[in-house]
Enzyme design. Structure first.
Site, PDB file in Angstrom:
ATOM      1  N   TYR A 146     -43.038 141.725  40.329  1.00 26.85           N
ATOM      2  CA  TYR A 146     -42.764 142.344  38.903  1.00 26.85           C
ATOM      3  C   TYR A 146     -43.176 140.517  37.954  1.00 26.85           C
ATOM      4  CZ  TYR A 146     -42.165 147.212  39.499  1.00 26.85           C
ATOM      5  OH  TYR A 146     -42.623 147.713  39.780  1.00 26.85           O
TER       6      TYR A 146
ATOM      7  N   ARG B   1      -2.631 145.594  34.712  1.00 25.15           N
ATOM      8  CA  ARG B   1      -3.157 146.822  34.694  1.00 25.15           C
ATOM      9  C   ARG B   1      -3.025 148.108  34.865  1.00 25.15           C
ATOM     10  NH1 ARG B   1      -7.906 146.260  39.458  1.00 25.15           N
ATOM     11  NH2 ARG B   1      -5.626 146.140  40.758  1.00 25.15           N
TER      12      ARG B   1
ATOM     13  N   LYS C 299     -11.325 151.538  50.892  1.00 26.51           N
ATOM     14  CA  LYS C 299     -11.518 152.274  49.333  1.00 26.51           C
ATOM     15  C   LYS C 299     -12.762 151.915  49.821  1.00 26.51           C
ATOM     16  CE  LYS C 299      -9.502 147.826  46.727  1.00 26.51           C
ATOM     17  NZ  LYS C 299      -8.664 147.306  46.118  1.00 26.51           N
TER      18      LYS C 299
ATOM     19  N   MET D 202     -36.900 147.470  43.345  1.00 28.40           N
ATOM     20  CA  MET D 202     -35.382 149.048  42.956  1.00 28.40           C
ATOM     21  C   MET D 202     -36.032 149.597  44.762  1.00 28.40           C
ATOM     22  SD  MET D 202     -35.741 152.605  42.602  1.00 28.40           S
ATOM     23  CE  MET D 202     -36.070 151.794  40.758  1.00 28.40           C
TER      24      MET D 202
HETATM   25  C1  LIG Z   1      -8.178 146.165  47.014  1.00 24.65           C
HETATM   26  C2  LIG Z   1      -6.801 146.126  47.095  1.00 24.65           C
HETATM   27  C3  LIG Z   1      -6.110 145.409  48.298  1.00 24.65           C
HETATM   28  C4  LIG Z   1      -6.684 144.728  49.098  1.00 24.65           C
HETATM   29  O1  LIG Z   1      -7.581 143.670  48.428  1.00 24.65           O
HETATM   30  P1  LIG Z   1      -8.126 142.356  49.814  1.00 24.65           P
HETATM   31  O2  LIG Z   1      -8.767 141.150  47.850  1.00 24.65           O
HETATM   32  O3  LIG Z   1      -9.441 142.900  49.175  1.00 24.65           O
HETATM   33  O4  LIG Z   1      -7.351 142.238  50.694  1.00 24.65           O
HETATM   34  C5  LIG Z   1      -4.887 145.592  48.315  1.00 24.65           C
HETATM   35  N1  LIG Z   1      -3.932 146.032  47.260  1.00 24.65           N
HETATM   36  C6  LIG Z   1      -4.831 146.342  46.233  1.00 24.65           C
HETATM   37  C7  LIG Z   1      -2.962 147.461  45.473  1.00 24.65           C
HETATM   38  C8  LIG Z   1      -6.031 146.409  45.534  1.00 24.65           C
HETATM   39  O5  LIG Z   1      -6.928 147.471  44.957  1.00 24.65           O
END
Ligand SMILES: *Cc1c(COP(=O)(O)O)cnc(C)c1O
Length: 400
Positions: free
Chosen positions: A293, A161, A63, A341
């Site tokens: 800055y 969640r 992701k 930036m």
């Molecule tokens: C992001 C995520 C993971 C991976 O987590 P890591 O700590 O990066 O290994 C696994 N399960 C879910 C549901 C996640 O959102």
């Protein structure tokens, strides 16, 4: 998504720096770039596979553009090394992988928004369902599309969640009523995996097992039970492995430290990403000069300052102002003044040979000097995940 370039072993697309010497990294004609090692991604994946053994499926999490390592290239490398599953956050990320020719199973962990549902099915992505109503919705959709549809159900075992928060009877009833779709996986996610002083993970495991048993009594036995991200894998909390694990951070070479008493860390992985920037200007400033800055830094003595062609728009945390360091010619060079930036000033008095066009290392190693995402995170008061995900799309990605 930013463009990416795959470097063949034959050589770089660009001129090497003439004065390249010793530990100085190779310069490229970019202001700021990352070098991602596909071999290291593969090695990390295989190390996880070895640790969990052949009975536990490893589903790398790609992701957020593979934590900014580049989801397409990372997924290709993982698939080439035997990954059968990949996990993304949303449908768009899954579609991008399919469009790039990735054929592995893809689990979409946090979507099922109304406007993405049909796309999910059309692209053969596997949804995670997190409400009982959505089980019924998916069932109707699968019937209408006449598609085989497998899904994973997420249950909320205490994080509050995503996930269904109902008892086994209600969940079982909803699953059995959905005759056009197939429950393939049951999953949950831990809130406090890194805290071994907390009992929350044990409670979540117990709640998950209780639910899985309740469903089994109703004849519902999904093929894959999964709970664990990197930490329960790396610290060998085997009771949380189930039949599949979902490592993200470890794929990229990171395992966060834990609080309290855990098994020793069982997993040996190394960072796969090096982040560099080019020196845009070098000059000497006198004692007393104010830098950047707000004039937040005053040179205590004459100082050689290099201005890097990267700033917070590239992902260098602004909170590293007057705090962080980069590596220039193998030595730490402190950030002086506020991160801007598009530029960042560093004190290179210790490495006066630094020249315009040289590459410095924002994250990575040069000789003995090291700066990784965890060190940067500590200095910036954030977490390593956020440092990696903060590397901006405009930063060129090279695959080595
Ligand atoms: C992001 C995520 C993971 C991976 O987590 P890591 O700590 O990066 O290994 C696994 N399960 C879910 C549901 C996640 O959102």
């Amino acid at each position: 998504m930013g463009e990416s370039t795959v470097l063949t072993p034959a050589g770089p697309p660009a001129a090497e720096h003439a004065a390249s010497e010793g530990q100085t990294p190779r310069a490229f004609p970019y202001r700021c770039w990352v070098e991602v090692s596909r071999a290291q991604i593969a090695a990390n994946f295989l190390a996880i596979r070895k640790l969990v053994g052949p009975d536990v499926e490893v589903m790398p999490v790609v992701k957020a553009d593979a934590y900014r390592h580049g989801a397409v290239e990372v997924s290709r490398a993982l698939q080439a090394n035997g990954a059968r599953w990949l996990a993304v956050s949303n449908t768009e990320e899954g579609v991008a992988l399919r469009d790039a020719g990735i054929s592995a199973r893809i689990l979409v962990m946090a979507d099922f928004l109304p406007y993405t549902r049909e796309t999910l099915l059309a692209y053969e992505l596997t949804p995670v369902i997190h409400s009982l109503e959505d089980i019924a919705y998916l069932d109707r959709l699968a019937a209408a599309c006449r598609k085989r549809c497998r899904y994973h159900l997420k249950v909320d075992t205490g994080m509050s969640r995503l996930g269904v928060r109902a008892d086994a009877a209600a969940i079982g009833e909803a699953i059995l009523a959905a005759r056009n779709i197939e429950l393939e996986g049951l999953m949950t996610h831990f809130a406090s995996a890194a805290n071994y002083q907390s009992g929350q993970t044990e409670e979540q495991i117990a709640a998950f097992n209780l639910l899985a048993e309740g469903l089994a009594q109703a004849g519902i036995r999904p093929a894959l039970l999964h709970l664990s991200s990197t930490i329960p894998v790396a610290y060998a909390r085997r009771a949380a492995w189930g039949g599949m694990v979902r490592p993200g951070h470890a794929i990229y070479g990171y395992v966060s430290p834990v609080r309290g008493h855990a098994h020793g860390k069982m997993l040996d992985v190394k960072p796969a990403l090096t982040w560099r920037a080019t020196v845009l200007s070098v000059k000497d400033v006198p004692a007393g000069a104010l830098i950047g800055y707000g004039g937040t830094f005053r040179a205590p003595q004459p100082m050689r300052v290099a201005v890097l062609a990267a700033g917070y728009a590239d992902g260098i945390p602004h909170r590293l102002s007057n705090k962080g360091s980069v590596i220039a010619h193998g030595k730490l060079a402190p950030i002086v003044g506020a991160v801007s930036m598009d530029m960042t000033s560093v004190d290179v008095s210790q490495s006066p040979e630094v020249m315009v066009g040289d590459a410095v290392t924002l994250l990575g190693t040069e000789g003995k000097a090291r700066m990784d995402a965890q060190q940067i995170a500590r200095l910036a008061g954030t977490i390593s995940y956020s440092v990696l995900c903060g590397i901006h799309a405009r930063v060129k990605r090279l695959y080595v």
